[in-house]
Design a protein around this motif. Structure first.
Motif, PDB file in Angstrom:
ATOM      1  N   GLU A 137      49.551  40.929  42.422  1.00 27.91           N
ATOM      2  CA  GLU A 137      48.496  41.498  41.591  1.00 27.91           C
ATOM      3  C   GLU A 137      48.921  42.831  40.991  1.00 27.91           C
ATOM      4  O   GLU A 137      48.557  43.182  39.881  1.00 27.91           O
ATOM      5  CB  GLU A 137      47.223  41.673  42.425  1.00 27.91           C
ATOM      6  N   LEU A 142      46.424  40.468  34.879  1.00 29.25           N
ATOM      7  CA  LEU A 142      45.906  39.140  35.168  1.00 29.25           C
ATOM      8  C   LEU A 142      45.330  38.424  33.964  1.00 29.25           C
ATOM      9  O   LEU A 142      45.225  37.216  33.969  1.00 29.25           O
ATOM     10  CB  LEU A 142      44.835  39.248  36.262  1.00 29.25           C
ATOM     11  N   ARG A 276      40.634  39.854  37.441  1.00 26.68           N
ATOM     12  CA  ARG A 276      40.887  38.455  37.734  1.00 26.68           C
ATOM     13  C   ARG A 276      39.730  37.594  37.217  1.00 26.68           C
ATOM     14  O   ARG A 276      38.569  37.961  37.398  1.00 26.68           O
ATOM     15  CB  ARG A 276      41.001  38.227  39.250  1.00 26.68           C
TER      16      ARG A 276
END
Length: 302
Positions: A137, A142, A276
């Motif tokens: 991450e 993302l 996300r």
């Protein structure tokens, strides 16, 4: 004047949520119109259709420019949804206003649960995709132009080692319409989408997007863009089906709300740039759960 300013303010607020979370405006607009702007439920569902239509019209050009609107399959899906939209619109005006709100609140609960499940599954898929690519991450944004989750084909479409797309084990024909791809499922999904749009004044994107992914094998990003086309057709038909009924629309409040929502949507989009997709989905599920609690509590106890 105060009501007009309030309409603009709450419209911007809803637009921010829609832009940031990718949520459907109609599913939030109805309770806001009823409980904050003092519209009766029947008028609120009609006004919500206009808000959904304006939002979709402002949003679809961006998706079209990026090639994320499947015009052929989207128009077929939208065409099938017309029957449900007309039936839902005509039935909605016959339902008692309190019962309409209870049914709407119950739908919010169901959608919140479905979104929560989708968010959890999406998080797992994201983790698997990133593990396969050897990234974390912290290493990569993302939501980029090429996102392994959003641009992955639907579960019924497989990319072979040579890059060939297959659908249900057969070569995928992207020029073909949905007639050869789970036609009964598509018909049921499209009809249900149209019915919910007409009955509750919602866009139905929470049904359209997963069905376009599952039944037609579209990537999530392409399904999201195509769903806007479906919403435009379904909302227009639902509004036309209300002609001749006793439902009235406060055009000033509705258009100001829609304008505020459009502005808020443009401002809210960048807020999700590095979030996300699964996180946004889970936040949306939580928000829907809260709105459902307020809607049902106020209606049943008030």
């Amino acid at each position: 004047m105060e009501l007009a300013l309030l309409a603009i303010a709450v419209g911007v607020g809803v637009g921010l949520v829609v832009g940031a979370l990718g949520a459907g405006g109609g599913i939030l607009a109805v309770p806001v119109l009823v409980f904050l702007l003092a519209q009766d439920p029947h008028s609120a569902t009609a006004s919500s259709l206009i808000i959904v239509l304006v939002t979709a019209l402002f949003s679809i050009p961006h998706h079209a420019r990026n090639g994320n609107v499947n015009w052929r399959e989207g128009l077929v899906f939208a065409g099938v949804s017309v029957v449900g939209a007309v039936a839902g619109s005509r039935l909605s005006v016959l339902v008692d206003p309190q019962l309409l709100l209870v049914l709407f609140g119950s739908m919010l609960v169901a959608v919140a649960v479905l979104m929560a499940v989708r968010g959890v599954r999406g998080r797992r898929q994201e983790n698997l995709e990133r593990a396969a690519h050897g990234t974390s991450e912290a290493d990569q944004p993302l939501l980029t132009h090429d996102d392994p989750v959003l641009d992955a084909p639907g579960p019924d479409t497989v990319i072979a080692a040579d890059g060939t797309h297959t659908h249900h084990g057969k070569p995928a024909d992207h020029s073909a319409g949905p007639g050869s791809r789970r036609l009964p499922v598509v018909i049921v999904a499209a009809t249900l989408t149209g019915f919910l749009t007409g009955f509750f004044g919602v866009g139905g994107g929470f049904i359209v997007v997963p069905m376009l992914v599952i039944a037609l094998g579209l990537a999530m990003r392409r399904a999201s863009g195509t769903s806007l086309l479906v919403m435009i057709v379904a909302t227009v038909v639902s509004l036309l089906a209300r002609i001749g009924t006793h439902v009235s629309i406060d055009w000033t409040v509705t258009l100001l709300f829609a304008a505020g929502s459009a502005v808020g949507g443009m401002l809210g989009g960048p807020l999700s740039a590095k979030a996300r997709p699964s996180t946004l989905t889970l936040i949306f599920a939580t928000l829907l759960g809260g709105v459902a609690a307020v809607t049902l509590g106020t209606t049943l106890l008030g």
